[in-house]
Design a protein around this motif. Structure first.
Motif, short mmCIF file in Angstrom:
data_model
loop_
_atom_site.label_atom_id
_atom_site.label_comp_id
_atom_site.label_asym_id
_atom_site.label_seq_id
_atom_site.Cartn_x
_atom_site.Cartn_y
_atom_site.Cartn_z
N GLY A 35 0.83 -1.19 0.00
CA GLY A 35 0.00 0.00 0.00
C GLY A 35 0.87 1.24 0.00
O GLY A 35 2.02 1.20 0.42
N ALA A 36 0.32 2.33 -0.49
CA ALA A 36 1.03 3.61 -0.50
C ALA A 36 0.02 4.72 -0.25
O ALA A 36 -1.11 4.67 -0.75
CB ALA A 36 1.74 3.83 -1.84
N ARG A 37 0.40 5.68 0.55
CA ARG A 37 -0.42 6.87 0.82
C ARG A 37 0.44 8.08 0.48
O ARG A 37 1.62 8.12 0.81
CB ARG A 37 -0.85 6.93 2.28
CG ARG A 37 -1.62 5.74 2.80
CD ARG A 37 -3.05 5.71 2.40
NE ARG A 37 -3.82 6.72 3.11
CZ ARG A 37 -5.09 6.98 2.85
NH1 ARG A 37 -5.72 6.33 1.91
NH2 ARG A 37 -5.74 7.91 3.51
N GLN A 38 -0.15 9.06 -0.15
CA GLN A 38 0.57 10.24 -0.57
C GLN A 38 0.18 11.40 0.34
O GLN A 38 -0.95 11.50 0.79
CB GLN A 38 0.20 10.54 -2.03
CG GLN A 38 0.92 11.68 -2.67
CD GLN A 38 0.16 12.99 -2.56
OE1 GLN A 38 -1.03 13.03 -2.37
NE2 GLN A 38 0.89 14.07 -2.66
N GLY A 39 1.14 12.28 0.65
CA GLY A 39 0.88 13.44 1.47
C GLY A 39 1.73 14.60 1.00
O GLY A 39 2.26 14.58 -0.12
N LYS A 40 1.85 15.61 1.84
CA LYS A 40 2.69 16.75 1.48
C LYS A 40 3.43 17.25 2.71
O LYS A 40 2.98 17.09 3.84
CB LYS A 40 1.85 17.87 0.86
CG LYS A 40 0.76 18.41 1.74
CD LYS A 40 -0.13 19.39 0.98
CE LYS A 40 -1.35 19.75 1.82
NZ LYS A 40 -2.34 20.49 1.09
N ILE A 41 4.59 17.85 2.44
CA ILE A 41 5.42 18.45 3.48
C ILE A 41 5.57 19.93 3.14
O ILE A 41 5.85 20.28 2.00
CB ILE A 41 6.79 17.77 3.56
CG1 ILE A 41 6.64 16.34 4.06
CG2 ILE A 41 7.74 18.56 4.47
CD1 ILE A 41 7.92 15.55 4.09
N ILE A 42 5.39 20.76 4.15
CA ILE A 42 5.54 22.20 3.98
C ILE A 42 6.59 22.66 4.98
O ILE A 42 6.42 22.50 6.19
CB ILE A 42 4.20 22.93 4.23
CG1 ILE A 42 3.13 22.39 3.30
CG2 ILE A 42 4.37 24.44 4.08
CD1 ILE A 42 1.72 22.62 3.76
#
Length: 80
Positions: A35-42
């Motif tokens: 499985g893979a989940r995508q997110g973001k870093i700020i």
């Protein structure tokens, strides 16, 4: 002061980008990815020097703009 905000989709929210990543990795021969989940870093550079005030400000930023709290979770890491 520097800070990092990590925003990810809440459990149970569909993640089509994560599914695409999972499929692409499988197509490249990485069959062990379940499985893979995508997110973001700020990453933020802050003028604020008071750690507690900086964290409170960043949480307000997340609630108002950086994260959609209906479908996303966020975490804050302050460095320095």
């Amino acid at each position: 002061m520097k800070a990092r905000v990590t925003v990810t989709l809440k459990t149970g929210v569909l993640d089509p980008q994560g599914k695409a990543i999972e499929g692409a990795l499988g197509g490249l021969g990485f069959s062990g990815v379940l499985g893979a989940r995508q997110g973001k870093i700020i990453d933020l550079d802050l003028a604020e020097t008071d750690r507690a005030k900086a964290e409170a400000d960043i949480r307000a930023m997340c609630e108002k703009l950086l994260a959609n709290t209906v479908i996303e979770n966020y975490s804050v890491e302050i460095k320095g």
